[in-house]
Design a protein around this motif. Structure first.
Motif: not given
Length: 463
Positions: A99-100, A382-398
């Protein structure tokens, strides 16, 4: 519906291992039930510069390996060694399996120094010398010591410069208690160096040594450390640096102690010179015969300006330790000036300024070869936080559930199909046990003796 997050980390040095550890311990976004990480490393072994960049007489730093081993024993983290990114697999392949992707490939090459004579015989990069004495499998087994090279220059005042100076000045017998391979011990016996001159372009408050590294220079009975008074200056900018950092004050204090100390008459000497900027390496018949420096002076800010006065130093070899430089990674943009992958906090930024989906960086490939090993942990966080936030954004976008779940075994099948001789964590444990046994059987009863040949390492790991 939730599913597993699959992440590849390219590079199994401290930066990559810390990223894997933080990923598997982080609070996961909604829709992610768990995370697994595969570490992909071009060397047959893990640990990166801990194994191949730390001087062998620094066992305390190598203690970090114990903590990294605990991370790699996590069943959610797998190690795939002897796999070269860009040759054995590319970014498109990784996107099929993960996934990343987090790139933590570090920096192993020498940064260039553009002065006349840099290509003369007897002019070396510190990174190449470090790789040799640390037994990296991809470098020549013999170092080209010249039999008459008794006086040597080291350019650069970071910890690597001190490591190079110390290894050049020590006897091979002193290093036999360490893990150096036999070919390195044999090579160092041919080393004729008596005097190592370390040159700093600025003053004592601007050096990049750590206090511990600087103190350790005097721990060898065969070495005198001589700090030369010329250029030993402290301007207002220097005083600001000393007041701002306790470590910098300690460094200056150690240097002042060396300055006041009388030489003991030891057979080898390390000289430290300040306010000397290298401008040319002089040669005869294609070989190094001298280093030319320009005398500099502090300008009040901690920086220096040239005086126009030049000094020629008779030397038979020059080692440049002016910094490391990262490799350009296939499929990723690259900043040639900085030697890094362009990124925003760890997200890779494409040439048009937009984030490159699913691609991240951490460690020296992210921020350049600065800082100590411990700094890579906060960098990875810091990098991991951004990676997980991008996954969360994709989750929010469906869009998260719509993505096809990569199978964990798919990359194993790819390696098998390509016929790659991949090494694993279990394989590293075999090699580790083998090297420790070699050390125990050695006449000097050493902690370990490194296996150097890549084919031998792979054979033992895959046995």
């Amino acid at each position: 519906m939730s599913r597993q997050l699959r992440v590849a980390v390219v590079g199994a040095g401290p930066a990559g291992i810390y990223a894997a550890d933080i990923l598997t311990k982080s609070e996961l976004p909604e829709g992610v039930e768990s995370v697994t990480v595969d570490l992909i490393e071009r060397d047959p072994t893990p640990f990166g510069l801990i194994r191949y960049g730390v001087a062998p007489d620094h066992p305390r730093i190598k203690e970090i390996v114990k903590a990294l081993k605990r991370v790699l024993s996590n069943p959610d983290i797998r190690f795939f060694g002897n796999v070269s990114y860009g040759d054995d697999l590319k970014l498109d392949h990784l996107r099929q399996f993960y996934d990343a992707v987090v790139f933590a490939t570090g920096a192993r090459r020498d940064r260039e120094l553009d002065i006349p004579g840099i290509d003369l015989k007897g002019s070396f990069g510190a990174a190449d010398f470090v790789s040799w004495y640390d037994g990296h499998p991809d470098v020549d087994r013999e170092w080209p010591f010249e039999p008459d090279a008794e006086t040597v220059a080291v350019l650069g005042v970071g910890n690597v410069g001190l490591d190079v100076a110390r290894i050049l000045a020590k006897t091979a017998e002193e290093l036999l208690v360490t893990e150096i391979p036999d070919n390195v011990a044999d090579g160092l016996r041919r080393n004729a160096t008596k005097d190592v001159h370390v040159f700093a372009r600025r003053g004592p408050a601007q050096v990049k040594f750590t206090p511990m590294e600087l103190r350790e220079l005097s721990h060898s009975p065969s070495i005198d450390v001589i700090v030369h008074p010329e250029g030993f200056e402290l301007d207002e900018g220097s005083m600001d640096a000393i007041r701002a950092a306790k470590s910098q004050k300690l460094v200056v204090d150690v240097l002042q102690n060396y300055l006041a100390k009388e030489p003991s008459g030891a057979p080898h000497r390390i000289h430290i010179h300040f306010c000397q900027s290298p401008v040319e390496i002089l040669g005869e018949d294609g070989r190094v015969v001298a280093l030319r420096t320009e005398v500099t002076e502090l300008d009040g800010t901690g920086n220096v300006r040239g005086t126009g006065e030049h000094v020629d130093w008779p030397v038979q070899a020059v080692y440049r330790a002016v910094g490391y430089y990262s490799d350009n990674l296939a499929g990723l943009p690259f900043d040639l000036a900085g030697g890094v992958v362009p990124n925003d906090g760890g997200r890779v930024i494409d040439i048009d300024g937009s984030p490159l989906p699913g691609a991240y960086v951490t460690g020296w490939i992210k921020r350049g070869p600065v800082g100590l090993i411990g700094h890579t942990k906060s960098d990875a966080a810091q990098t991991v936080e951004l990676l997980l936030s991008d996954v969360a954004l994709r989750q929010a976008q469906g869009t998260w559930e719509e993505l096809e779940q990569p199978a964990r075994e798919a990359v194993d099948a790819y390696f098998a199909e390509r016929g790659l001789e991949v090494t694993t964590w279990e394989g590293w444990e075999k090699l580790d046990e083998h090297e420790i046994a070699l050390g125990a059987a050695h006449e000097h009863s050493r902690e370990r003796v490194k296996v150097v040949d890549r084919n031998d390492m792979v054979r033992i790991a895959r046995s």
